[in-house]
Design a protein around this motif. Structure first.
Motif, PDB file in Angstrom:
ATOM      1  N   GLY A 110       0.803  -1.218   0.000  1.00 45.70           N
ATOM      2  CA  GLY A 110       0.000   0.000   0.000  1.00 45.70           C
ATOM      3  C   GLY A 110       0.835   1.266   0.000  1.00 45.70           C
ATOM      4  N   GLY A 111       2.147   1.137   0.156  1.00 43.30           N
ATOM      5  CA  GLY A 111       3.051   2.269   0.058  1.00 43.30           C
ATOM      6  C   GLY A 111       3.191   3.126   1.290  1.00 43.30           C
ATOM      7  N   GLY A 112       2.439   2.843   2.363  1.00 38.75           N
ATOM      8  CA  GLY A 112       2.505   3.774   3.487  1.00 38.75           C
ATOM      9  C   GLY A 112       2.330   3.159   4.854  1.00 38.75           C
ATOM     10  N   TRP A 113       1.788   3.986   5.753  1.00 34.21           N
ATOM     11  CA  TRP A 113       1.755   3.703   7.181  1.00 34.21           C
ATOM     12  C   TRP A 113       0.990   2.449   7.565  1.00 34.21           C
ATOM     13  N   GLN A 114      -0.001   2.024   6.783  1.00 33.74           N
ATOM     14  CA  GLN A 114      -0.783   0.850   7.159  1.00 33.74           C
ATOM     15  C   GLN A 114       0.077  -0.398   7.288  1.00 33.74           C
ATOM     16  N   ALA A 115       1.226  -0.420   6.645  1.00 39.13           N
ATOM     17  CA  ALA A 115       2.087  -1.604   6.627  1.00 39.13           C
ATOM     18  C   ALA A 115       3.229  -1.528   7.636  1.00 39.13           C
ATOM     19  N   VAL A 116       3.193  -0.528   8.533  1.00 43.78           N
ATOM     20  CA  VAL A 116       4.294  -0.284   9.467  1.00 43.78           C
ATOM     21  C   VAL A 116       3.794  -0.397  10.907  1.00 43.78           C
ATOM     22  N   TYR A 117       4.434  -1.273  11.692  1.00 50.83           N
ATOM     23  CA  TYR A 117       4.050  -1.489  13.080  1.00 50.83           C
ATOM     24  C   TYR A 117       5.297  -1.515  13.964  1.00 50.83           C
ATOM     25  N   PRO A 118       5.582  -0.399  14.661  1.00 53.56           N
ATOM     26  CA  PRO A 118       6.710  -0.407  15.588  1.00 53.56           C
ATOM     27  C   PRO A 118       6.488  -1.454  16.683  1.00 53.56           C
ATOM     28  N   VAL A 119       7.580  -1.991  17.197  1.00 53.71           N
ATOM     29  CA  VAL A 119       7.514  -2.968  18.285  1.00 53.71           C
ATOM     30  C   VAL A 119       8.303  -2.393  19.460  1.00 53.71           C
ATOM     31  N   VAL A 120       7.613  -2.226  20.592  1.00 55.36           N
ATOM     32  CA  VAL A 120       8.229  -1.696  21.804  1.00 55.36           C
ATOM     33  C   VAL A 120       7.910  -2.664  22.943  1.00 55.36           C
ATOM     34  N   ASP A 121       8.930  -3.094  23.669  1.00 60.39           N
ATOM     35  CA  ASP A 121       8.770  -4.069  24.754  1.00 60.39           C
ATOM     36  C   ASP A 121       8.031  -5.315  24.270  1.00 60.39           C
ATOM     37  N   ASN A 122       8.386  -5.773  23.087  1.00 57.41           N
ATOM     38  CA  ASN A 122       7.804  -6.958  22.441  1.00 57.41           C
ATOM     39  C   ASN A 122       6.304  -6.814  22.182  1.00 57.41           C
ATOM     40  N   ARG A 123       5.814  -5.598  22.096  1.00 57.06           N
ATOM     41  CA  ARG A 123       4.395  -5.356  21.795  1.00 57.06           C
ATOM     42  C   ARG A 123       4.293  -4.476  20.556  1.00 57.06           C
ATOM     43  N   ILE A 124       3.361  -4.855  19.681  1.00 56.34           N
ATOM     44  CA  ILE A 124       3.144  -4.143  18.422  1.00 56.34           C
ATOM     45  C   ILE A 124       2.292  -2.908  18.680  1.00 56.34           C
ATOM     46  N   ILE A 125       2.649  -1.819  18.036  1.00 52.30           N
ATOM     47  CA  ILE A 125       1.893  -0.572  18.132  1.00 52.30           C
ATOM     48  C   ILE A 125       1.244  -0.305  16.776  1.00 52.30           C
ATOM     49  N   ALA A 126      -0.086  -0.187  16.755  1.00 56.72           N
ATOM     50  CA  ALA A 126      -0.812   0.195  15.542  1.00 56.72           C
ATOM     51  C   ALA A 126      -0.860   1.715  15.499  1.00 56.72           C
ATOM     52  N   LEU A 127      -0.255   2.295  14.483  1.00 55.02           N
ATOM     53  CA  LEU A 127      -0.154   3.750  14.373  1.00 55.02           C
ATOM     54  C   LEU A 127      -1.494   4.388  14.016  1.00 55.02           C
ATOM     55  N   GLN A 128      -1.697   5.611  14.473  1.00 50.81           N
ATOM     56  CA  GLN A 128      -2.919   6.348  14.165  1.00 50.81           C
ATOM     57  C   GLN A 128      -3.038   6.665  12.687  1.00 50.81           C
ATOM     58  N   GLN A 129      -1.908   6.702  11.952  1.00 54.14           N
ATOM     59  CA  GLN A 129      -1.920   7.041  10.530  1.00 54.14           C
ATOM     60  C   GLN A 129      -2.456   5.900   9.665  1.00 54.14           C
ATOM     61  N   GLY A 130      -3.153   4.951  10.221  1.00 50.94           N
ATOM     62  CA  GLY A 130      -3.758   3.917   9.389  1.00 50.94           C
ATOM     63  C   GLY A 130      -3.500   2.504   9.819  1.00 50.94           C
ATOM     64  N   GLY A 131      -2.801   2.302  10.922  1.00 48.84           N
ATOM     65  CA  GLY A 131      -2.560   0.940  11.388  1.00 48.84           C
ATOM     66  C   GLY A 131      -3.862   0.243  11.744  1.00 48.84           C
ATOM     67  N   PHE A 132      -3.894  -1.057  11.559  1.00 53.23           N
ATOM     68  CA  PHE A 132      -5.093  -1.821  11.906  1.00 53.23           C
ATOM     69  C   PHE A 132      -5.100  -2.064  13.411  1.00 53.23           C
ATOM     70  N   PRO A 133      -6.133  -1.537  14.121  1.00 50.56           N
ATOM     71  CA  PRO A 133      -6.139  -1.579  15.585  1.00 50.56           C
ATOM     72  C   PRO A 133      -6.139  -2.995  16.161  1.00 50.56           C
ATOM     73  N   GLU A 134      -6.595  -3.984  15.391  1.00 52.43           N
ATOM     74  CA  GLU A 134      -6.627  -5.352  15.923  1.00 52.43           C
ATOM     75  C   GLU A 134      -5.227  -5.927  16.149  1.00 52.43           C
ATOM     76  N   LEU A 135      -4.199  -5.252  15.627  1.00 56.70           N
ATOM     77  CA  LEU A 135      -2.825  -5.694  15.860  1.00 56.70           C
ATOM     78  C   LEU A 135      -2.192  -5.019  17.072  1.00 56.70           C
ATOM     79  N   ASN A 136      -2.798  -3.945  17.548  1.00 55.87           N
ATOM     80  CA  ASN A 136      -2.226  -3.179  18.647  1.00 55.87           C
ATOM     81  C   ASN A 136      -2.112  -4.023  19.914  1.00 55.87           C
ATOM     82  N   GLY A 137      -0.921  -4.019  20.513  1.00 59.76           N
ATOM     83  CA  GLY A 137      -0.702  -4.708  21.777  1.00 59.76           C
ATOM     84  C   GLY A 137      -0.327  -6.175  21.648  1.00 59.76           C
ATOM     85  N   LEU A 138      -0.384  -6.730  20.427  1.00 56.55           N
ATOM     86  CA  LEU A 138       0.000  -8.133  20.252  1.00 56.55           C
ATOM     87  C   LEU A 138       1.512  -8.282  20.341  1.00 56.55           C
TER      88      LEU A 138
END
Length: 194
Positions: A149-177
Motif C-alpha cells: 500500500g506504500g505507506g503507514w498501514q504496513a508499518v508497526y513499531p515494536v516496543v517491549d515486544n508489543r506491536i503498536i498500531a499507528l494512528q496514521q492507518g494501522g489496523f487496531p486489531e494488531l495493537n498490543g499483540l
C-alpha cells in the motif's frame, strides 16, 4: 606476416563485437536505481487484504543508514525522494527470504512538510532505527522491498515486544499483540494467500 595481420584484424573485430554487444554501465545501474521505482499508494480496506498482498511479513530491525534518491518529481511545496534503508530480519511471519537482511525502499518529501500537512499521512520518509513488523511487497530488484500500500498501514513499531498500531492507518486489531501472537493470528490468512 600475412598471418599476423589477419590475427590482428580478427582480434580487432572481436573487441568491437564485444564492445557493441555489452550494454553501457549506466543502463545496467538504471534498473537498480531506487529513484525510478514506482511506489503505489493505496489505502487497504482490511488486514486480510494487506496480508494477501504481502509477499513478506517480517519482524525486523531497521538501521539508521537511509540514503536519499531524488525522483525529479515535485509534490506539494517539496520534492519527492525515495530512500533506501537496511532491514535486518529477526523473524519471518509470512514468505521467505534467502538473506538475513534486505533493502527497504520508501518515499518522502524534502523539505519535510509541517506536521499538520496531509502529505505526512501518505509519504513515510525513512524510519528511525528500531524494531518493526513490516508488510512488504518485493520489487523487481532481488532483495528489495516496498511497503504494501506504500505507506503507514504496513508499518508497526515494536516496543517491549508489543506491536503498536499507528494512528496514521494501522489496523487496531494488531495493537498490543506480541510478535508471536501476530504470527498465530495471521497464520490462517497467510496460508490462504499462498
Amino acid at each position: 606476416m600475412l598471418l599476423a595481420a589477419q590475427l590482428r584484424l580478427a582480434l580487432c573485430l572481436l573487441i568491437l563485437l564485444v564492445a557493441w554487444s555489452t550494454p553501457p554501465a549506466a543502463s545496467a545501474s538504471a534498473a537498480n536505481d531506487p529513484a525510478g521505482l514506482h511506489i503505489n499508494h493505496v489505502k487497504l480496506a482490511s488486514l486480510d487484504s494487506m496480508v494477501r498482498q504481502a509477499d513478506l511479513i517480517v519482524y525486523t530491525e531497521l538501521r539508521d543508514d537511509s540514503k536519499p534518491y531524488p525522483t525529479g518529481h515535485s509534490i506539494g511545496s517539496g520534492k519527492l525522494y525515495h530512500y533506501t534503508q537496511t532491514a535486518l530480519v529477526k523473524r519471518t511471519v509470512k514468505g521467505s527470504i534467502a538473506s538475513t537482511s534486505f533493502k527497504l525502499v520508501v518515499d518522502g518529501v524534502e523539505p519535510l512538510p509541517k506536521p499538520s500537512d496531509p502529505l505526512n499521512d501518505t509519504y513515510t520518509g525513512p524510519f528511525t532505527e528500531g524494531l518493526y513488523v513490516l508488510f512488504l511487497q518485493q520489487t523487481a530488484e532481488r532483495g528489495t522491498y516496498t511497503l504494501v500500500g506504500g505507506g503507514w498501514q504496513a508499518v508497526y513499531p515494536v516496543v517491549d515486544n508489543r506491536i503498536i498500531a499507528l494512528q496514521q492507518g494501522g489496523f487496531p486489531e494488531l495493537n498490543g499483540l506480541s510478535v508471536q501472537e501476530l504470527a498465530a493470528k495471521l497464520r490462517p490468512s497467510a496460508a490462504s494467500s499462498r
